[in-house]
Design an enzyme around this catalytic site. Structure first.
Site: not given
Ligand code: F6P
Length: 353
Positions: A105, A131
């Site tokens: 990303g 996202d």
């Molecule tokens: O960027 C992708 C994402 O899934 C976001 O939508 C979300 O805020 C974040 O990653 C969550 O990350 P983690 O797996 O660290 O909780």
């Protein structure tokens, strides 16, 4: 040529399809050797790099699988200090890598760009995110799958909300972009959709719910994790020091429930969808898109177009310099057709009446 492949940041349906397409394209070309790097940049940060050769057989049979066979990390920061950046550069040289295909990303693209500037890291980027918030990429693979998952959840929640005459709040991921909440909210027939791009007015949400209490007797609210009430601040789940992604969002659905409940007769309940949105098999759309992205990344590698990221604009696959993507975000612009349509068909976006 020796080409490394890594997946960085949060996982996302379709990563394996990219790994498969880039590897098969390069092997088919005849003069490339492909090395899989474990756990994103983390696999290059230690004295002993963690890599394994990727042959045809290793990438066969993985097209439909969620997750990433290479592993990933969204806390590894190769730029956290000078010695770490130098270690990555030493490992790349020792492994004889001409270029690394980094599938990730905006965080991964920023790291790749930083490494290119500081340590001469040659990289080709492939955008991934549920996202859908990467610049120059109108549709990232993984998004379609996440929309399908969140939509199904909304439909299931609607039936129980309807039975119990409740106000049901469903919180989606999406960070600072509301694409996932907007598209799944529309597809899942939400009555109210709350987005990070539009601060919401509590009284206007309560008014919509009260009106529905009279007739339909239930309300579905779809809220993106980065949404907030006018005048309030973001709901942060945790902060992670030294991470390229130091702020983790989550929990606004519970905050909204606590604020809304005193204003309504109906019971208000919240479901936070969380990581179910990131897991599972990619949809056919995402499999095709991810395969196209992986194939195009291989073409960029073979053309020596390092420092570029694969893009999708006006339905066409192309590329831009990673530098122009680093530290940017693609949020929903005011005036976007889906916002206008939502308002016109009576979906509340939480705006003041
Ligand atoms: O960027 C992708 C994402 O899934 C976001 O939508 C979300 O805020 C974040 O990653 C969550 O990350 P983690 O797996 O660290 O909780």
């Amino acid at each position: 040529m020796r080409v490394g492949v890594l997946t960085g940041g949060g996982d996302c349906p379709g990563l394996n399809a990219v790994i498969r397409a880039v590897t098969k394209s390069l092997i088919n070309h005849g003069q490339c050797e492909v090395l899989g790097i474990a756990d994103g940049f983390e696999g290059l940060m230690e004295a002993q790099p963690r890599v394994k050769p990727l042959e045809w057989d290793q990438v066969s049979g993985i097209l439909h699988m969620g997750g990433t066979v290479l592993g990933t990390s969204n806390s590894a920061n190769p730029l956290r200090d000078e010695p770490t950046a130098e270690q990555v550069a030493r490992n790349v040289r020792a492994l004889g890598l001409d270029v690394v295909v980094a599938i990730g990303g905006d965080g991964t693209m920023s790291l790749a760009h930083g490494l290119a500037e500081r340590a001469g890291f040659a990289c080709v980027g492939v955008p991934k995110t549920i996202d859908n918030d990467i610049a120059y990429c109108e549709r990232s693979f993984g998004f379609d799958t996440a929309v399908a998952t969140a939509t199904e959840a909304l439909r299931r929640i609607e039936s129980t909300g309807n039975s119990h005459h409740r106000v049901m709040i469903v919180e989606t991921m999406g960070r600072h972009a509301g694409w996932l909440a907007l598209e799944s909210g529309i597809a899942g027939a939400a009555d109210i959709i709350l987005l990070p791009e539009i601060d919401y007015d509590l009284q206007s949400i309560a008014a919509v719910c009260r009106k529905r209490e009279q007739r339909q007797r239930y309300t579905i609210i779809c809220i993106g994790e980065g949404a907030k009430e006018s005048g309030a601040s973001l709901t942060v789940r945790e902060r992670v020091e030294h991470s390229p992604d130091p702020v983790r969002l989550g929990g606004i659905g519970h905050v909204l429930r606590a604020r809304l409940q005193p204003l309504l007769r109906s019971e208000v309940r919240t479901t936070v969808l969380g990581h179910v949105q990131r897991g599972g098999d990619p949809t056919p759309f995402d499999r095709v898109l991810a395969t196209q992205f992986g194939h195009h990344a291989a073409r960029l590698v073979l053309a020596g177009q390092f420092g570029h990221m694969v893009t999708l604009q006006s339905g066409r696959i192309g590329s831009v310099e990673i530098a122009s993507v680093a530290n940017t975000q693609r949020t929903i612009p005011e005036g976007h057709g889906l916002l206008t349509m939502a308002r016109d068909i009576g979906i509340s976006l939480g705006e003041p009446a």
